[in-house]
Scaffold this motif. Structure first.
Motif, PDB file in Angstrom:
ATOM      1  N   PRO A 151       0.819  -1.227   0.000  1.00 57.17           N
ATOM      2  CA  PRO A 151       0.000   0.000   0.000  1.00 57.17           C
ATOM      3  C   PRO A 151       0.846   1.267   0.000  1.00 57.17           C
ATOM      4  CG  PRO A 151      -0.890  -1.596   1.537  1.00 57.17           C
ATOM      5  CD  PRO A 151       0.415  -2.162   1.069  1.00 57.17           C
ATOM      6  N   LYS A 152       0.307   2.296  -0.591  1.00 63.63           N
ATOM      7  CA  LYS A 152       1.009   3.575  -0.707  1.00 63.63           C
ATOM      8  C   LYS A 152       1.335   4.128   0.674  1.00 63.63           C
ATOM      9  CE  LYS A 152       0.462   8.298  -2.467  1.00 63.63           C
ATOM     10  NZ  LYS A 152      -0.449   9.267  -3.114  1.00 63.63           N
ATOM     11  N   HIS A 153       2.528   4.694   0.779  1.00 64.84           N
ATOM     12  CA  HIS A 153       2.928   5.338   2.023  1.00 64.84           C
ATOM     13  C   HIS A 153       3.144   6.822   1.763  1.00 64.84           C
ATOM     14  CE1 HIS A 153       6.598   4.024  -0.066  1.00 64.84           C
ATOM     15  NE2 HIS A 153       7.183   5.104   0.456  1.00 64.84           N
ATOM     16  N   ASP A 154       3.089   7.595   2.841  1.00 61.53           N
ATOM     17  CA  ASP A 154       3.187   9.049   2.728  1.00 61.53           C
ATOM     18  C   ASP A 154       4.580   9.590   3.022  1.00 61.53           C
ATOM     19  OD1 ASP A 154       0.223   9.759   2.370  1.00 61.53           O
ATOM     20  OD2 ASP A 154       0.200   8.478   4.149  1.00 61.53           O
ATOM     21  N   MET A 155       5.362   8.813   3.738  1.00 64.53           N
ATOM     22  CA  MET A 155       6.678   9.312   4.129  1.00 64.53           C
ATOM     23  C   MET A 155       7.599   8.129   4.389  1.00 64.53           C
ATOM     24  SD  MET A 155       7.659  11.896   7.283  1.00 64.53           S
ATOM     25  CE  MET A 155       6.742  13.267   6.580  1.00 64.53           C
ATOM     26  N   GLU A 156       8.906   8.316   4.093  1.00 65.26           N
ATOM     27  CA  GLU A 156       9.921   7.297   4.359  1.00 65.26           C
ATOM     28  C   GLU A 156      10.840   7.775   5.469  1.00 65.26           C
ATOM     29  OE1 GLU A 156      11.969   6.285   0.804  1.00 65.26           O
ATOM     30  OE2 GLU A 156      10.127   5.920  -0.347  1.00 65.26           O
ATOM     31  N   VAL A 157      11.134   6.873   6.406  1.00 60.83           N
ATOM     32  CA  VAL A 157      11.898   7.265   7.597  1.00 60.83           C
ATOM     33  C   VAL A 157      12.967   6.214   7.891  1.00 60.83           C
ATOM     34  CG1 VAL A 157      11.776   7.939  10.016  1.00 60.83           C
ATOM     35  CG2 VAL A 157       9.794   8.307   8.525  1.00 60.83           C
ATOM     36  N   PRO A 158      14.239   6.495   7.626  1.00 56.54           N
ATOM     37  CA  PRO A 158      15.294   5.586   8.083  1.00 56.54           C
ATOM     38  C   PRO A 158      15.364   5.565   9.612  1.00 56.54           C
ATOM     39  CG  PRO A 158      16.101   7.044   6.357  1.00 56.54           C
ATOM     40  CD  PRO A 158      14.778   7.593   6.801  1.00 56.54           C
ATOM     41  N   ILE A 159      15.442   4.367  10.169  1.00 59.21           N
ATOM     42  CA  ILE A 159      15.614   4.182  11.618  1.00 59.21           C
ATOM     43  C   ILE A 159      16.871   3.331  11.800  1.00 59.21           C
ATOM     44  CG2 ILE A 159      14.653   3.206  13.736  1.00 59.21           C
ATOM     45  CD1 ILE A 159      13.087   5.615  12.814  1.00 59.21           C
ATOM     46  N   ILE A 160      17.962   3.979  12.214  1.00 61.33           N
ATOM     47  CA  ILE A 160      19.238   3.271  12.366  1.00 61.33           C
ATOM     48  C   ILE A 160      19.504   3.064  13.849  1.00 61.33           C
ATOM     49  CG2 ILE A 160      21.705   3.312  11.890  1.00 61.33           C
ATOM     50  CD1 ILE A 160      21.166   5.041   9.478  1.00 61.33           C
ATOM     51  N   ILE A 161      19.538   1.805  14.251  1.00 65.00           N
ATOM     52  CA  ILE A 161      19.831   1.436  15.640  1.00 65.00           C
ATOM     53  C   ILE A 161      21.335   1.203  15.755  1.00 65.00           C
ATOM     54  CG2 ILE A 161      19.351  -0.184  17.504  1.00 65.00           C
ATOM     55  CD1 ILE A 161      16.723  -0.861  16.027  1.00 65.00           C
ATOM     56  N   GLY A 162      21.958   1.805  16.757  1.00 67.98           N
ATOM     57  CA  GLY A 162      23.406   1.675  16.890  1.00 67.98           C
ATOM     58  C   GLY A 162      23.859   1.744  18.333  1.00 67.98           C
ATOM     59  N   ASP A 163      25.157   1.947  18.497  1.00 67.82           N
ATOM     60  CA  ASP A 163      25.790   1.985  19.821  1.00 67.82           C
ATOM     61  C   ASP A 163      26.455   3.344  20.032  1.00 67.82           C
ATOM     62  OD1 ASP A 163      25.299  -0.825  20.051  1.00 67.82           O
ATOM     63  OD2 ASP A 163      27.168  -1.223  18.963  1.00 67.82           O
ATOM     64  N   TRP A 164      26.654   3.678  21.296  1.00 72.34           N
ATOM     65  CA  TRP A 164      27.508   4.805  21.651  1.00 72.34           C
ATOM     66  C   TRP A 164      28.653   4.279  22.495  1.00 72.34           C
ATOM     67  CZ3 TRP A 164      29.105   9.233  20.173  1.00 72.34           C
ATOM     68  CH2 TRP A 164      29.858  10.039  21.034  1.00 72.34           C
ATOM     69  N   TRP A 165      29.886   4.520  22.012  1.00 71.69           N
ATOM     70  CA  TRP A 165      31.080   4.050  22.692  1.00 71.69           C
ATOM     71  C   TRP A 165      31.882   5.233  23.224  1.00 71.69           C
ATOM     72  CZ3 TRP A 165      32.860  -1.121  23.056  1.00 71.69           C
ATOM     73  CH2 TRP A 165      32.055  -2.068  22.406  1.00 71.69           C
ATOM     74  N   GLN A 166      32.360   5.118  24.449  1.00 72.26           N
ATOM     75  CA  GLN A 166      33.251   6.123  25.020  1.00 72.26           C
ATOM     76  C   GLN A 166      34.687   5.609  25.095  1.00 72.26           C
ATOM     77  OE1 GLN A 166      31.062   6.920  28.734  1.00 72.26           O
ATOM     78  NE2 GLN A 166      30.445   8.899  27.893  1.00 72.26           N
ATOM     79  N   LEU A 167      34.973   4.576  24.296  1.00 73.12           N
ATOM     80  CA  LEU A 167      36.286   3.951  24.305  1.00 73.12           C
ATOM     81  C   LEU A 167      36.991   4.205  22.978  1.00 73.12           C
ATOM     82  CD1 LEU A 167      35.293   0.482  25.836  1.00 73.12           C
ATOM     83  CD2 LEU A 167      36.279   2.444  27.033  1.00 73.12           C
ATOM     84  N   ASP A 168      38.308   3.980  22.975  1.00 76.10           N
ATOM     85  CA  ASP A 168      39.104   4.021  21.758  1.00 76.10           C
ATOM     86  C   ASP A 168      38.826   2.730  20.996  1.00 76.10           C
ATOM     87  OD1 ASP A 168      41.102   3.718  19.849  1.00 76.10           O
ATOM     88  OD2 ASP A 168      42.639   4.655  21.082  1.00 76.10           O
ATOM     89  N   LEU A 169      38.036   2.823  19.917  1.00 78.17           N
ATOM     90  CA  LEU A 169      37.549   1.620  19.244  1.00 78.17           C
ATOM     91  C   LEU A 169      38.660   0.783  18.613  1.00 78.17           C
ATOM     92  CD1 LEU A 169      34.223   3.007  17.773  1.00 78.17           C
ATOM     93  CD2 LEU A 169      34.516   1.450  19.689  1.00 78.17           C
ATOM     94  N   PRO A 170      39.640   1.373  17.927  1.00 80.93           N
ATOM     95  CA  PRO A 170      40.736   0.534  17.421  1.00 80.93           C
ATOM     96  C   PRO A 170      41.487  -0.202  18.534  1.00 80.93           C
ATOM     97  CG  PRO A 170      40.702   2.622  16.260  1.00 80.93           C
ATOM     98  CD  PRO A 170      39.734   2.749  17.405  1.00 80.93           C
TER      99      PRO A 170
END
Length: 594
Positions: A151-170
């Protein structure tokens, strides 16, 4: 008549070529300071954004992304789920398909988006840096909204679930490779925002807010960019109609919860048909119950709120430009004062995920190949190798003598150490790959793969711990039909495993709990309308059976999309040989190839 047909075909081709576009982006990778949870953290991002910019294309378009690396790290970008047909050179896996882009260097990725519609995503294929280097890839049908099979939609919305890190990732990556695992994210995010479940000195974090208008339909393009966790997503008072997964249409499926593992994408329609007010959008990470190791998991939430004084709104990609926080929205045309929260599954409820994924079927009947040429039985689990190349050592968690690794059939992937990427070595027949170890067809020994007694360190699992480390590969003739059974094991973990195959989609024929039994489980295979996926979640202490056609020549990575499993070695390389015709040969590298 033949001449007329030829003219029509030529004119049609001209129209399509005119309508196809080259979508160009510049990605500047740099480090910026961002403050969350009362701490300023230096993060690596694209164009100063988290998440990074979305790439929006129409099926048939070409994409050119100039990557300018102003970070201190070597970088590659992987276009997750984009098939890269005859274009393995742009797949973006360091030292597998390309040399990394060095600091203060540039590189332009060029690829076509053909025969795919829906939601995919891009991310760094550098260990742990994909936590902050990622964004959506949105592919719309060539014929516009009339081509959507829902069915036709009126709006598209990306929803990106992620993390927040306070560490040095490498540094986290280096530590995990050395056998240290006491590292966790500081929070979870929806579209880069932590939400009001997190607070610092009594001040709640800003959350993502989606403004909706009563009666309108929203297409949510959900992406799990997290490193460690599958998430359950719910919106209080609303239901989802799932219409696609991994950029493949599925039979519409109505549910109040979406289960989405790292690497997966889900497209779902939501109708704003609740009583106008405020409704929490909640993302809860799940994890295997004890005796599995328990890790810090963080639930996050945003807000869906009705705007009763809006009479119109804009269609399409401009939908997700709302970055306001809940504080900014108060007294601004809202209806309702108290936000309603959904009832979430328990964090140890893994059956909700199993049922969600098992309910997915393809929207159309498919031509699933019936004749199989190759069979692999890949047992996924943990193991250990001795430090410093020793042949024997103490195991059972003795970190001074052994290192825990993640394996397929007791082999942990060793990233290439030569100065030539595997794809170049393959293309130029350099001989570098002649002595590479072949990924075994099955495990070195049979055992009760899902015996929970194998999860904790102890004498029972220690007999199964010894593993090897190698750049494991598997060669397939062009056009070979390959069956893989991914079997989760309980060796030191009872987790699920989202297995991602580059360059190809997979038919998910069946999945189950416990040990795979070919004598009875083959009869359950869905050969009519199985879901088509690039990332298949192998359930906790269960199995998943897939089939794919090795018809895209090149060197392709296949790995678990949990970052700690990838860092620890749950990966292999699939080499697809050239076919017999010109259009089944891998072309030479592009002129700008490093």
């Amino acid at each position: 008549m033949a001449a007329t047909a030829a003219i029509i075909f030529f004119l049609s081709a001209m129209v399509l070529s005119v309508r196809a576009a080259v979508v160009e982006h510049t990605f500047v990778v740099s480090q910026v300071n961002m403050t969350h949870l009362c701490k300023e953290t230096l993060v690596t991002v694209v164009n100063g954004q988290l998440p990074g910019p979305a790439i929006e294309v129409t099926e048939g378009d070409s994409v050119a992304v100039l990557l300018v690396n102003k970070s201190p790290y070597n970088i590659t970008i992987h276009w997750h789920g984009v098939k890269q047909w005859l274009n393995c050179w742009a797949d973006g896996v360091p030292m597998v398909t390309q040399r990394p882009i060095l600091p203060n260097h540039n590189f332009t990725y060029r690829f076509n988006v053909v025969g795919q519609e829906g939601t995919l995503w891009w991310h760094a294929h550098v260990p742990f840096l994909r936590a902050t280097l990622h964004g959506a890839v949105i592919i719309r049908p060539r014929n516009g909204a009339i081509s959507y099979p829902f069915p036709k939609h009126d709006m598209e919305v990306p929803i990106i679930i992620g993390d927040w890190w306070q560490l040095d990732l490498p540094q986290v990556d280096r530590s995990m490779k050395n056998g240290s695992f006491d590292f966790f994210a500081s929070g979870s995010t929806i579209n880069g925002k932590l939400g009001d479940l997190f607070n610092c000195s009594g001040v709640p974090e800003v959350g993502y807010v989606l403004d909706v208008v009563p009666g309108k339909t929203y297409l949510l393009r959900v992406i799990n960019a997290g490193l460690f966790s599958e998430f359950y997503l719910k919106i209080a008072g609303h239901k989802f109609t799932v219409v696609a997964a991994d950029a493949n249409y599925v039979s519409p499926y109505t549910t109040d919860v979406i289960a989405i593992a790292p690497g997966e994408t889900v497209d779902a329609l939501v109708v704003a048909n609740a009583t106008p007010g405020r409704y929490y959008m909640v993302a809860l990470p799940n994890q295997a119950p004890r005796p599995d190791t328990q890790t810090k998991e963080f639930t996050t939430r945003g807000m869906v709120q009705y705007r009763v004084n809006h009479s119109s709104m804009t269609n399409g990609p401009a939908a997700l430009r709302s970055t306001r926080g809940a504080k900014d929205e108060e007294n601004d045309g809202l209806s309702g004062d108290v936000a309603l929260a959904p009832q979430m599954p328990d964090e140890h409820d893994t059956m909700t995920s199993f049922y969600f994924h098992s309910n997915l079927t393809s929207l159309h009947h498919l031509s699933v190949p019936q004749q199989v040429d190759e069979n692999l039985f890949l047992v996924l689990g943990l193991g250990s190798i001795c430090r410093n190349g020793q042949q024997s050592c103490k195991r059972g968690g003795n970190n001074n003598e052994s290192i825990v690794v993640a394996t397929m059939n007791s082999v942990a992937f060793q990233h290439p150490t030569a100065n030539v990427p595997l794809l170049e070595a393959h293309y130029y027949h350099s001989g570098l790959l002649d002595a590479v170890q072949e990924l075994p067809d099955g495990p070195p020994r049979a055992f009760n793969f899902t015996d929970k007694a194998l999860i904790p360190f102890g004498p029972k699992e220690m007999r199964l711990e010894p593993s090897s480390k190698a750049t494991a590969m598997r060669r397939f003739q062009h056009g070979a039909v390959v069956d893989i059974v991914f079997q989760s094991s309980a060796i030191l973990q009872g987790d699920s495993n989202p297995m991602h195959l580059h360059g190809h989609d997979m038919f998910l024929l069946a999945e189950g709990l416990g040990n795979y039994n070919a004598a009875k489980d083959v009869e359950r295979y869905n050969l009519v309308n199985p879901p088509v996926k690039n990332t298949v979640l192998v359930p906790n202490l269960g199995w998943a059976a897939v089939r794919f056609v090795a018809n895209n020549p090149g060197v392709w990575f296949m790995h678990c999309h949990y970052e700690f499993h990838l860092t620890m070695g749950m990966a292999a390389v699939f080499i697809v040989e050239d076919g017999p015709t010109v259009d089944t040969f891998l072309p030479p590298p592009p002129s700008n190839f490093q």
